[in-house]
Scaffold this motif. Structure first.
Motif, PDB file in Angstrom:
ATOM      1  N   VAL A 238      58.384 -20.593 -45.398  1.00 56.32           N
ATOM      2  CA  VAL A 238      57.912 -19.502 -46.252  1.00 56.32           C
ATOM      3  C   VAL A 238      57.552 -20.026 -47.640  1.00 56.32           C
ATOM      4  O   VAL A 238      56.473 -19.742 -48.171  1.00 56.32           O
ATOM      5  CB  VAL A 238      58.994 -18.402 -46.345  1.00 56.32           C
ATOM      6  CG1 VAL A 238      58.604 -17.337 -47.367  1.00 56.32           C
ATOM      7  CG2 VAL A 238      59.220 -17.758 -44.976  1.00 56.32           C
ATOM      8  N   GLU A 239      58.446 -20.822 -48.215  1.00 53.11           N
ATOM      9  CA  GLU A 239      58.240 -21.311 -49.584  1.00 53.11           C
ATOM     10  C   GLU A 239      56.999 -22.180 -49.706  1.00 53.11           C
ATOM     11  O   GLU A 239      56.340 -22.188 -50.751  1.00 53.11           O
ATOM     12  CB  GLU A 239      59.465 -22.118 -50.046  1.00 53.11           C
ATOM     13  CG  GLU A 239      60.666 -21.244 -50.380  1.00 53.11           C
ATOM     14  CD  GLU A 239      61.983 -22.014 -50.315  1.00 53.11           C
ATOM     15  OE1 GLU A 239      61.948 -23.275 -50.329  1.00 53.11           O
ATOM     16  OE2 GLU A 239      63.043 -21.352 -50.238  1.00 53.11           O
ATOM     17  N   ASN A 240      56.670 -22.907 -48.651  1.00 59.28           N
ATOM     18  CA  ASN A 240      55.523 -23.828 -48.716  1.00 59.28           C
ATOM     19  C   ASN A 240      54.241 -23.232 -48.154  1.00 59.28           C
ATOM     20  O   ASN A 240      53.234 -23.917 -48.041  1.00 59.28           O
ATOM     21  CB  ASN A 240      55.881 -25.135 -48.004  1.00 59.28           C
ATOM     22  CG  ASN A 240      56.913 -25.925 -48.785  1.00 59.28           C
ATOM     23  OD1 ASN A 240      56.597 -26.535 -49.799  1.00 59.28           O
ATOM     24  ND2 ASN A 240      58.161 -25.889 -48.341  1.00 59.28           N
ATOM     25  N   GLY A 241      54.294 -21.957 -47.793  1.00 65.06           N
ATOM     26  CA  GLY A 241      53.063 -21.262 -47.423  1.00 65.06           C
ATOM     27  C   GLY A 241      52.553 -21.545 -46.028  1.00 65.06           C
ATOM     28  O   GLY A 241      51.339 -21.487 -45.789  1.00 65.06           O
TER      29      GLY A 241
ATOM     30  N   ALA B 210      63.715 -14.003 -38.951  1.00 59.48           N
ATOM     31  CA  ALA B 210      62.485 -13.345 -39.396  1.00 59.48           C
ATOM     32  C   ALA B 210      62.755 -12.274 -40.447  1.00 59.48           C
ATOM     33  O   ALA B 210      61.867 -11.921 -41.220  1.00 59.48           O
ATOM     34  CB  ALA B 210      61.749 -12.745 -38.198  1.00 59.48           C
ATOM     35  N   GLN B 211      63.977 -11.751 -40.476  1.00 67.90           N
ATOM     36  CA  GLN B 211      64.300 -10.712 -41.456  1.00 67.90           C
ATOM     37  C   GLN B 211      64.561 -11.289 -42.842  1.00 67.90           C
ATOM     38  O   GLN B 211      64.687 -10.539 -43.809  1.00 67.90           O
ATOM     39  CB  GLN B 211      65.521  -9.903 -40.985  1.00 67.90           C
ATOM     40  CG  GLN B 211      65.147  -8.900 -39.914  1.00 67.90           C
ATOM     41  CD  GLN B 211      66.358  -8.296 -39.230  1.00 67.90           C
ATOM     42  OE1 GLN B 211      67.482  -8.802 -39.345  1.00 67.90           O
ATOM     43  NE2 GLN B 211      66.137  -7.210 -38.511  1.00 67.90           N
ATOM     44  N   ARG B 212      64.620 -12.608 -42.947  1.00 70.70           N
ATOM     45  CA  ARG B 212      64.677 -13.225 -44.265  1.00 70.70           C
ATOM     46  C   ARG B 212      63.303 -13.002 -44.919  1.00 70.70           C
ATOM     47  O   ARG B 212      62.395 -12.492 -44.300  1.00 70.70           O
ATOM     48  CB  ARG B 212      64.992 -14.715 -44.131  1.00 70.70           C
ATOM     49  CG  ARG B 212      66.338 -14.948 -43.451  1.00 70.70           C
ATOM     50  CD  ARG B 212      66.589 -16.413 -43.188  1.00 70.70           C
ATOM     51  NE  ARG B 212      66.804 -17.166 -44.435  1.00 70.70           N
ATOM     52  CZ  ARG B 212      67.937 -17.142 -45.128  1.00 70.70           C
ATOM     53  NH1 ARG B 212      68.938 -16.393 -44.721  1.00 70.70           N
ATOM     54  NH2 ARG B 212      68.072 -17.864 -46.222  1.00 70.70           N
ATOM     55  N   GLU B 213      63.139 -13.396 -46.139  1.00 67.93           N
ATOM     56  CA  GLU B 213      61.853 -13.179 -46.821  1.00 67.93           C
ATOM     57  C   GLU B 213      60.727 -13.823 -46.019  1.00 67.93           C
ATOM     58  O   GLU B 213      60.652 -15.037 -45.885  1.00 67.93           O
ATOM     59  CB  GLU B 213      61.926 -13.785 -48.233  1.00 67.93           C
ATOM     60  CG  GLU B 213      60.619 -13.812 -48.972  1.00 67.93           C
ATOM     61  CD  GLU B 213      59.873 -12.486 -48.958  1.00 67.93           C
ATOM     62  OE1 GLU B 213      58.681 -12.488 -48.610  1.00 67.93           O
ATOM     63  OE2 GLU B 213      60.490 -11.448 -49.271  1.00 67.93           O
ATOM     64  N   ARG B 214      59.841 -13.009 -45.487  1.00 63.37           N
ATOM     65  CA  ARG B 214      58.826 -13.576 -44.597  1.00 63.37           C
ATOM     66  C   ARG B 214      57.581 -14.043 -45.326  1.00 63.37           C
ATOM     67  O   ARG B 214      56.792 -14.799 -44.797  1.00 63.37           O
ATOM     68  CB  ARG B 214      58.439 -12.553 -43.528  1.00 63.37           C
ATOM     69  CG  ARG B 214      59.390 -12.569 -42.369  1.00 63.37           C
ATOM     70  CD  ARG B 214      58.998 -11.607 -41.297  1.00 63.37           C
ATOM     71  NE  ARG B 214      57.671 -11.835 -40.770  1.00 63.37           N
ATOM     72  CZ  ARG B 214      57.068 -11.022 -39.925  1.00 63.37           C
ATOM     73  NH1 ARG B 214      57.678  -9.943 -39.520  1.00 63.37           N
ATOM     74  NH2 ARG B 214      55.864 -11.270 -39.479  1.00 63.37           N
TER      75      ARG B 214
ATOM     76  N   ALA C  95      67.447 -22.917 -43.364  1.00 68.44           N
ATOM     77  CA  ALA C  95      66.822 -23.810 -44.341  1.00 68.44           C
ATOM     78  C   ALA C  95      65.383 -24.138 -43.939  1.00 68.44           C
ATOM     79  O   ALA C  95      64.479 -24.151 -44.779  1.00 68.44           O
ATOM     80  CB  ALA C  95      67.637 -25.089 -44.487  1.00 68.44           C
ATOM     81  N   GLY C  96      65.188 -24.393 -42.655  1.00 68.15           N
ATOM     82  CA  GLY C  96      63.838 -24.682 -42.181  1.00 68.15           C
ATOM     83  C   GLY C  96      62.928 -23.476 -42.303  1.00 68.15           C
ATOM     84  O   GLY C  96      61.772 -23.569 -42.730  1.00 68.15           O
TER      85      GLY C  96
END
Length: 214
Positions: free
Chosen positions: A24-27, A52-56, A18-19
């Protein structure tokens, strides 16, 4: 002081999805993984890689090492693809690591007063933070705040970053007072040691960017 159109933001000590996703979502510009076993934010290289293999997105990964041997670093790099290494070590050792591994190196540089501020930088970036308390079990992540007045008017010729005790409520003032081009936060965006709060991450990034444009 101000005038930076984009204040760089590093969120350090990610341990959970989640963190990581909130960074990533907040840039966030950099996402930090701690490879120091005494830290509550310690992750194994394998766990860091899974995150790191999640959407980076655009974020770069930073590995934090404390007085590492070459073997320590090689073991992590075998699994975790890092973009940057942040190191607690001597200036000379940081240069050796940069030469040995061919990755950008940031040198963590604890200071107590203005006279301690570095005059030069032989690696990619200096990370200015407070000297840890005498009873600390780790060199950073102690939520101590630096006395920003020592940085007012300090304009080094090299890239630097401010760490130590930053949070949603004070990051804008820190940037305005010091003119720092980038900030680093860990415990200041947590709900518990090692557990990041997505809402705090969003607010921290927003407040840092707004202050940088002021």
């Amino acid at each position: 002081m101000s005038g930076h159109c984009h204040t760089g933001v590093k969120i350090c000590g990610l341990t959970e999805e989640a963190g990581f996703d909130a960074c990533v979502e907040n840039g966030a510009d950099w996402i930090g993984f701690v490879f120091f076993e005494r830290s509550p934010r310690f992750v194994t290289p394998q766990h860091a890689t899974r995150l790191a293999q999640r959407e980076r997105g655009q974020a770069r990964t930073v590995g934090l090492f404390v007085h590492p041997t070459d073997e320590d670093i090689a073991r992590v790099l075998e699994h975790a693809p890092l973009d940057v290494m942040q190191i607690y070590a001597s200036d000379e050792r940081a240069r050796q690591v940069a030469d040995a591994f061919g990755l950008p190196v940031w040198l963590s540089f604890p200071v107590a007063g203005r006279e301690d501020l570095p005059q030069s930088c032989s690696v990619q970036r200096m990370l200015i933070e407070p000297i840890p308390p005498k009873n600390a079990t780790r060199p950073g992540g102690n939520a101590q705040k630096l006395d920003w007045s020592m940085l007012e008017g300090w304009q080094p010729s090299f890239p630097w970053m401010l760490a130590g005790g930053l949070n949603v409520g004070n990051v804008a003032e820190a940037i305005r007072r010091t003119g720092v081009p980038a900030v680093d936060v860990s415990s200041g965006v947590e709900s518990a040691p090692g557990i990041k709060d997505p809402a705090l991450i969003a607010s921290f990034v927003r407040n840092a960017r707004t202050a940088g444009r002021a």
